[in-house]
Design a protein around this motif. Structure first.
Motif, PDB file in Angstrom:
ATOM      1  N   LEU A  56       0.680  -0.937  -0.427  1.00 56.26           N
ATOM      2  CA  LEU A  56       0.117  -0.101   0.003  1.00 56.26           C
ATOM      3  C   LEU A  56       0.979   1.591  -0.527  1.00 56.26           C
ATOM      4  O   LEU A  56       0.796   2.052  -1.135  1.00 56.26           O
ATOM      5  CB  LEU A  56      -0.923   0.174   1.296  1.00 56.26           C
ATOM      6  N   GLY A  57       2.096   1.096   0.730  1.00 53.29           N
ATOM      7  CA  GLY A  57       2.856   2.074   1.674  1.00 53.29           C
ATOM      8  C   GLY A  57       3.220   2.836  -0.529  1.00 53.29           C
ATOM      9  O   GLY A  57       3.023   3.860  -0.713  1.00 53.29           O
ATOM     10  N   VAL A  58       4.029   2.119  -0.879  1.00 50.00           N
ATOM     11  CA  VAL A  58       4.047   2.284  -2.288  1.00 50.00           C
ATOM     12  C   VAL A  58       3.042   2.881  -3.497  1.00 50.00           C
ATOM     13  O   VAL A  58       3.580   4.001  -4.284  1.00 50.00           O
ATOM     14  CB  VAL A  58       4.775   1.152  -3.467  1.00 50.00           C
ATOM     15  N   PHE A  59       1.810   2.389  -3.129  1.00 46.34           N
ATOM     16  CA  PHE A  59       0.909   3.043  -4.239  1.00 46.34           C
ATOM     17  C   PHE A  59       0.711   3.920  -4.013  1.00 46.34           C
ATOM     18  O   PHE A  59       0.426   5.565  -4.578  1.00 46.34           O
ATOM     19  CB  PHE A  59      -0.253   2.274  -3.892  1.00 46.34           C
ATOM     20  N   LEU A  60       0.214   4.774  -2.429  1.00 47.45           N
ATOM     21  CA  LEU A  60      -0.123   5.957  -1.344  1.00 47.45           C
ATOM     22  C   LEU A  60       0.965   6.695  -2.414  1.00 47.45           C
ATOM     23  O   LEU A  60       1.000   8.067  -2.199  1.00 47.45           O
ATOM     24  CB  LEU A  60       0.415   5.710  -0.023  1.00 47.45           C
ATOM     25  N   VAL A  61       2.219   6.520  -2.023  1.00 48.54           N
ATOM     26  CA  VAL A  61       3.711   7.426  -2.214  1.00 48.54           C
ATOM     27  C   VAL A  61       3.443   7.633  -4.079  1.00 48.54           C
ATOM     28  O   VAL A  61       3.474   8.389  -4.829  1.00 48.54           O
ATOM     29  CB  VAL A  61       4.995   7.077  -2.261  1.00 48.54           C
ATOM     30  N   ALA A  62       3.540   6.595  -5.081  1.00 48.17           N
ATOM     31  CA  ALA A  62       3.234   7.071  -6.198  1.00 48.17           C
ATOM     32  C   ALA A  62       1.545   7.359  -6.888  1.00 48.17           C
ATOM     33  O   ALA A  62       1.332   8.875  -7.529  1.00 48.17           O
ATOM     34  CB  ALA A  62       2.859   5.922  -7.466  1.00 48.17           C
ATOM     35  N   PHE A  63       0.326   8.034  -5.744  1.00 47.84           N
ATOM     36  CA  PHE A  63      -0.381   8.447  -6.358  1.00 47.84           C
ATOM     37  C   PHE A  63      -0.730   9.858  -5.598  1.00 47.84           C
ATOM     38  O   PHE A  63      -1.145  10.804  -6.370  1.00 47.84           O
ATOM     39  CB  PHE A  63      -1.852   7.884  -5.446  1.00 47.84           C
ATOM     40  N   PHE A  64      -0.170   9.383  -4.272  1.00 45.13           N
ATOM     41  CA  PHE A  64       0.028  11.363  -3.628  1.00 45.13           C
ATOM     42  C   PHE A  64       1.065  12.014  -3.482  1.00 45.13           C
ATOM     43  O   PHE A  64       1.128  13.424  -3.148  1.00 45.13           O
ATOM     44  CB  PHE A  64      -0.460  11.142  -1.635  1.00 45.13           C
ATOM     45  N   ILE A  65       2.203  11.926  -3.728  1.00 45.72           N
ATOM     46  CA  ILE A  65       4.029  12.528  -3.682  1.00 45.72           C
ATOM     47  C   ILE A  65       4.045  12.530  -4.787  1.00 45.72           C
ATOM     48  O   ILE A  65       5.147  11.825  -4.987  1.00 45.72           O
ATOM     49  CB  ILE A  65       4.583  11.606  -2.226  1.00 45.72           C
ATOM     50  N   LYS A  66       4.015  13.169  -5.503  1.00 42.51           N
ATOM     51  CA  LYS A  66       4.532  13.804  -7.069  1.00 42.51           C
ATOM     52  C   LYS A  66       6.383  13.925  -7.232  1.00 42.51           C
ATOM     53  O   LYS A  66       6.274  13.734  -8.482  1.00 42.51           O
ATOM     54  CB  LYS A  66       4.031  14.511  -7.818  1.00 42.51           C
ATOM     55  N   LYS A  67       6.059  14.680  -6.271  1.00 42.30           N
ATOM     56  CA  LYS A  67       7.773  14.893  -6.591  1.00 42.30           C
ATOM     57  C   LYS A  67       8.732  14.267  -5.998  1.00 42.30           C
ATOM     58  O   LYS A  67       9.925  13.519  -7.152  1.00 42.30           O
ATOM     59  CB  LYS A  67       8.006  16.082  -4.873  1.00 42.30           C
ATOM     60  N   ILE A  68       8.661  12.284  -5.998  1.00 40.60           N
ATOM     61  CA  ILE A  68       9.562  11.501  -5.672  1.00 40.60           C
ATOM     62  C   ILE A  68       8.699  10.704  -6.889  1.00 40.60           C
ATOM     63  O   ILE A  68       7.993  10.332  -6.949  1.00 40.60           O
ATOM     64  CB  ILE A  68       8.825  10.721  -4.562  1.00 40.60           C
ATOM     65  N   LYS A  69       9.905  10.880  -7.995  1.00 43.09           N
ATOM     66  CA  LYS A  69       9.694  10.917  -9.664  1.00 43.09           C
ATOM     67  C   LYS A  69      10.888   9.054  -9.228  1.00 43.09           C
ATOM     68  O   LYS A  69      10.681   8.307 -10.155  1.00 43.09           O
ATOM     69  CB  LYS A  69       9.734  11.267 -10.656  1.00 43.09           C
ATOM     70  N   SER A  70      11.722   9.117  -8.350  1.00 45.31           N
ATOM     71  CA  SER A  70      12.472   7.691  -8.984  1.00 45.31           C
ATOM     72  C   SER A  70      12.529   6.980  -8.257  1.00 45.31           C
ATOM     73  O   SER A  70      12.221   6.770  -7.217  1.00 45.31           O
ATOM     74  CB  SER A  70      14.321   8.281  -8.142  1.00 45.31           C
ATOM     75  N   GLY A  71      12.548   5.713  -9.550  1.00 47.50           N
ATOM     76  CA  GLY A  71      12.184   4.436  -9.176  1.00 47.50           C
ATOM     77  C   GLY A  71      13.030   3.663  -8.202  1.00 47.50           C
ATOM     78  O   GLY A  71      12.788   3.186  -7.275  1.00 47.50           O
ATOM     79  N   ASP A  72      14.445   4.250  -8.151  1.00 45.82           N
ATOM     80  CA  ASP A  72      15.307   3.651  -7.144  1.00 45.82           C
ATOM     81  C   ASP A  72      15.208   4.115  -5.298  1.00 45.82           C
ATOM     82  O   ASP A  72      14.889   3.463  -4.505  1.00 45.82           O
ATOM     83  CB  ASP A  72      17.071   4.584  -7.201  1.00 45.82           C
ATOM     84  N   VAL A  73      14.396   5.033  -5.309  1.00 47.10           N
ATOM     85  CA  VAL A  73      13.930   5.391  -4.352  1.00 47.10           C
ATOM     86  C   VAL A  73      12.611   5.059  -3.377  1.00 47.10           C
ATOM     87  O   VAL A  73      13.429   4.619  -1.904  1.00 47.10           O
ATOM     88  CB  VAL A  73      13.775   7.489  -3.815  1.00 47.10           C
ATOM     89  N   VAL A  74      11.860   4.837  -4.252  1.00 46.78           N
ATOM     90  CA  VAL A  74      10.454   3.960  -3.646  1.00 46.78           C
ATOM     91  C   VAL A  74      10.896   2.221  -3.552  1.00 46.78           C
ATOM     92  O   VAL A  74      11.165   1.653  -2.405  1.00 46.78           O
ATOM     93  CB  VAL A  74       9.441   4.427  -4.572  1.00 46.78           C
ATOM     94  N   PHE A  75      12.171   2.310  -4.855  1.00 49.44           N
ATOM     95  CA  PHE A  75      12.443   0.119  -4.207  1.00 49.44           C
ATOM     96  C   PHE A  75      13.217   0.086  -2.884  1.00 49.44           C
ATOM     97  O   PHE A  75      12.648  -0.974  -1.943  1.00 49.44           O
ATOM     98  CB  PHE A  75      13.604  -0.086  -5.595  1.00 49.44           C
ATOM     99  N   TRP A  76      13.903   0.985  -3.077  1.00 44.24           N
ATOM    100  CA  TRP A  76      14.463   1.056  -1.387  1.00 44.24           C
ATOM    101  C   TRP A  76      13.809   1.280   0.089  1.00 44.24           C
ATOM    102  O   TRP A  76      14.195   0.423   0.971  1.00 44.24           O
ATOM    103  CB  TRP A  76      16.153   1.873  -1.599  1.00 44.24           C
ATOM    104  N   ALA A  77      12.882   1.819  -0.092  1.00 46.26           N
ATOM    105  CA  ALA A  77      12.133   2.374   0.831  1.00 46.26           C
ATOM    106  C   ALA A  77      11.145   1.415   1.130  1.00 46.26           C
ATOM    107  O   ALA A  77      10.924   0.839   2.187  1.00 46.26           O
ATOM    108  CB  ALA A  77      11.193   3.625   0.114  1.00 46.26           C
ATOM    109  N   ALA A  78      10.864   0.382  -0.446  1.00 44.32           N
ATOM    110  CA  ALA A  78      10.264  -0.417   0.246  1.00 44.32           C
ATOM    111  C   ALA A  78      10.465  -2.043   0.946  1.00 44.32           C
ATOM    112  O   ALA A  78      10.165  -2.841   2.099  1.00 44.32           O
ATOM    113  CB  ALA A  78       9.541  -1.218  -0.865  1.00 44.32           C
ATOM    114  N   LEU A  79      11.706  -1.974   0.494  1.00 42.03           N
ATOM    115  CA  LEU A  79      12.682  -2.958   0.455  1.00 42.03           C
ATOM    116  C   LEU A  79      13.085  -2.932   2.359  1.00 42.03           C
ATOM    117  O   LEU A  79      12.635  -3.917   3.013  1.00 42.03           O
ATOM    118  CB  LEU A  79      13.962  -2.909  -0.322  1.00 42.03           C
ATOM    119  N   LEU A  80      13.267  -1.478   2.712  1.00 43.61           N
ATOM    120  CA  LEU A  80      13.655  -1.078   4.309  1.00 43.61           C
ATOM    121  C   LEU A  80      12.673  -1.873   5.235  1.00 43.61           C
ATOM    122  O   LEU A  80      12.794  -1.861   5.890  1.00 43.61           O
ATOM    123  CB  LEU A  80      14.214  -0.362   4.278  1.00 43.61           C
TER     124      LEU A  80
END
Length: 586
Positions: A503-527
């Motif tokens: 869910l967190g990955v989708f929330l970032v995708a929907f609502f935090i438009k300034k985050i565009k880097s897949g590396d950022v979300v990938f490592w955030a999800a893993l951590l």
């Protein structure tokens, strides 16, 4: 079971399989196999969503949950209506606009391939394991009734299910779920009616509710506060149900392909939304009524002697162990308490007839004291079953309703109730296996294969993935026997380990438009996933206590916070002005 029960059971199950095969005709491509050509009306969407969520575990384990712990489990669903509204506003329009097959396709458009792959992989792990537990539920029934080997019954039940799931894909699943739910609702209504009808003549439905309430089984609302402090280890209460249940519902219906795939089959955006919103309205009262049956079964056993342990297979192990003499003594004590309870409950009923509140309160106090005594004896039996010398299963929650059905319901209705548990299981498992196959095919196979394939080729390959996941779920079911929880709780715990992160990955995708880097979300999800698993392990070993529902908001907010933190670090590294020690231009 009686011969008539077997006839009812077999005819009902064969009729469902035949109906599924009849409805399996669809276009031989991915759109037809996984999305029914996006042609379903909202009513069928509603039933499909409900059928996917309400597995055999719901109808087998939930009444037992109410019998042992009261009805407070219903609070687990309080956040679901709010989640349906949020999904209809934010999730569904995006999925419909992009015409995706799976929810995770959107993540590649928003971020990159590896973020999509990780999120889909987390879904496959969670859904594959939880579906294996769902396969185990009907196998549990046949094993208990017939004394069959649990491993063989897993194969038989899983194999029958795979037949129509492979043949017809999403369309066969949706139409069979419609018929299954109609039969299920009729059967559960009859079961509830029979529980009340079999009470003594002078005991009304209101009396039965009164007794359940006095004995603490109608605890529908609990705040979670004890001695002025909130108990974070309390699994089910109003606060955890609304907050934790909201995030779990948001993830399950918004980011779990087994549900996303149901409403993507709708013929329009409005139809998808209607199916989801109606599910939000119906689910809480439906679950309330299922749990109420368990509370009424508890009342029934105040007038009738309940087994000291509801699984006869395990009792047989105990009777052939070193504890057999001790168990015989406990059984005598338990029977004596049961006789006293029956006497006291009759006296309570008489006092209720003449509205003698003093006697009623006195008898309830006696009944509670006797119940504590019988619970203590049950606890001793469970303790012995858990010993290595016995090698038994000390949890009988999943057998309580089943044992009542087999022992007390009339001929014919027993077969129908057993069929209902199979049908509920098949409905949810079929949808889950279909979603696992769709993710495997769309998120992995199509992206990584270099061979050109026609729509017919993809259709055939999707069937092979359906078969493969069906076999995987059967294998998981083989290791579910001594899971140690009620099945309904085990599935929800497993989901909470992964749902929050997805869910967190989708929330970032929907609502935090300034985050565009897949590396950022990938490592955030893993951590965050590592964090969630660490917290869960620490709670299991007793380092601290926390109910599993809280893992869902922790996972969701963890991905958001890690993403913002990593984005901040990445922005600083990429800023030439900062690296040179100069102020940035505004």
């Amino acid at each position: 079971m009686n011969q008539l029960d077997w006839i009812v059971l077999v005819v009902t199950l064969l009729a469902i399989i035949a109906y599924g095969l009849y409805k399996s005709r669809t276009s031989r491509n991915l759109d037809g196999y996984f999305l029914s050509n996006r042609s379903m009306p909202w009513g069928l969407i509603l039933l499909s969503i409900m059928g996917t969520q309400a597995s055999a575990i719901t109808f087998l384990s939930a009444p037992g949950q109410a019998y042992t712990d009261g009805m407070r489990f219903v609070q687990y669903y309080f956040g679901q209506p709010l989640a349906m509204i949020a999904i209809c506003i934010f999730f569904v329009p995006i999925f419909r606009k992009l015409k995706v097959y799976t929810a995770y396709e959107y993540l590649e458009n928003r971020f990159d391939n590896k973020t999509r792959t990780l999120t889909s992989f987390l879904f496959l792990i969670q859904r594959g394991l939880s579906t294996g537990i769902s396969v185990f539920a009907p196998s549990l029934i046949l094993s208990s009734l017939l004394g069959w080997n649990i491993y063989y019954t897993n194969i038989v039940m899983g194999g029958l299910l795979i037949i129509y799931t492979m043949s017809g894909g999403a369309k066969a699943v949706a139409y069979t779920q419609q018929l299954q739910l109609i039969i299920i609702f009729i059967g559960m209504f009859l079961a509830g009616y029979m529980v009340v009808n079999m009470l003594p003549e002078n005991v009304s439905f209101a009396d039965a509710l009164s007794i359940s309430g006095k004995m603490g089984k109608l605890n529908v609302i609990t705040t979670g506060f004890e001695n002025g402090r909130f108990n974070w280890s309390d699994q089910y209460n109003l606060i955890s149900g609304i907050i934790g249940g909201f995030f779990l519902g948001l993830s399950y219906f918004g980011a779990d392909q087994s549900q996303v795939g149901r409403y993507l089959t709708a013929r329009s955006l409005t139809e998808s939304r209607m199916g989801l919103l109606m599910n939000g309205l119906v689910k809480v009262p439906m679950q309330f009524l299922i749990l109420l049956i368990g509370a009424l079964v508890f009342t029934f056993y105040q007038f009738n002697s309940a087994p000291v342990f509801f699984n006869d297979v395990q009792i047989n192990k105990l009777e052939n162990s070193v504890y057999k003499d001790s168990f015989a003594v406990v059984q005598q004590q338990y029977n004596a308490i049961a006789s006293q309870k029956e006497k006291v409950i009759v006296e309570y009923s008489h006092a209720s007839d003449v509205n003698n509140e003093t006697i009623k309160e006195q008898k309830i106090a006696e009944l509670k004291s006797l119940q504590l005594g019988s619970d203590s004896l049950r606890g001793r039996v469970k303790h012995w079953l858990g010993k290595k010398a016995v090698g038994g299963d000390s949890n009988d929650t999943n057998y309580i309703f089943l044992r009542f059905v087999v022992d007390y319901l009339p001929v014919g209705l027993v077969g129908l109730l057993i069929a209902i548990i199979f049908l509920a299981s098949w409905g949810s498992i079929a949808a889950a296996v279909n979603s696992l196959a769709s993710c495997s095919m769309v998120d992995f196979h199509k992206r990584f294969t270099k061979k050109e394939q026609t729509g017919e080729d993809e259709y055939k390959m999707s069937k092979w993935y359906t078969l493969g996941w069906g076999i995987f779920c059967i294998i998981v079911a083989m290791f579910t026997y001594n899971i140690g929880n009620s099945l309904i709780e085990a599935v929800n715990v497993l989901g909470s380990l992964f749902y929050g992160v997805i869910l967190g990955v989708f929330l970032v995708a929907f609502f935090i438009k300034k985050i565009k880097s897949g590396d950022v979300v990938f490592w955030a999800a893993l951590l965050t996933e590592i964090l969630v698993l660490t917290i869960f392990i620490l709670t299991k070993v007793g380092v601290f206590k926390m109910g599993f529902l809280w893992l869902n908001p922790i996972g969701a907010f963890g991905v958001i916070l890690f993403s913002l933190l990593l984005q901040s670090v990445l922005a600083k590294k990429e800023s030439p002005a900062l690296q040179a020690g100069l102020p940035e231009k505004i």
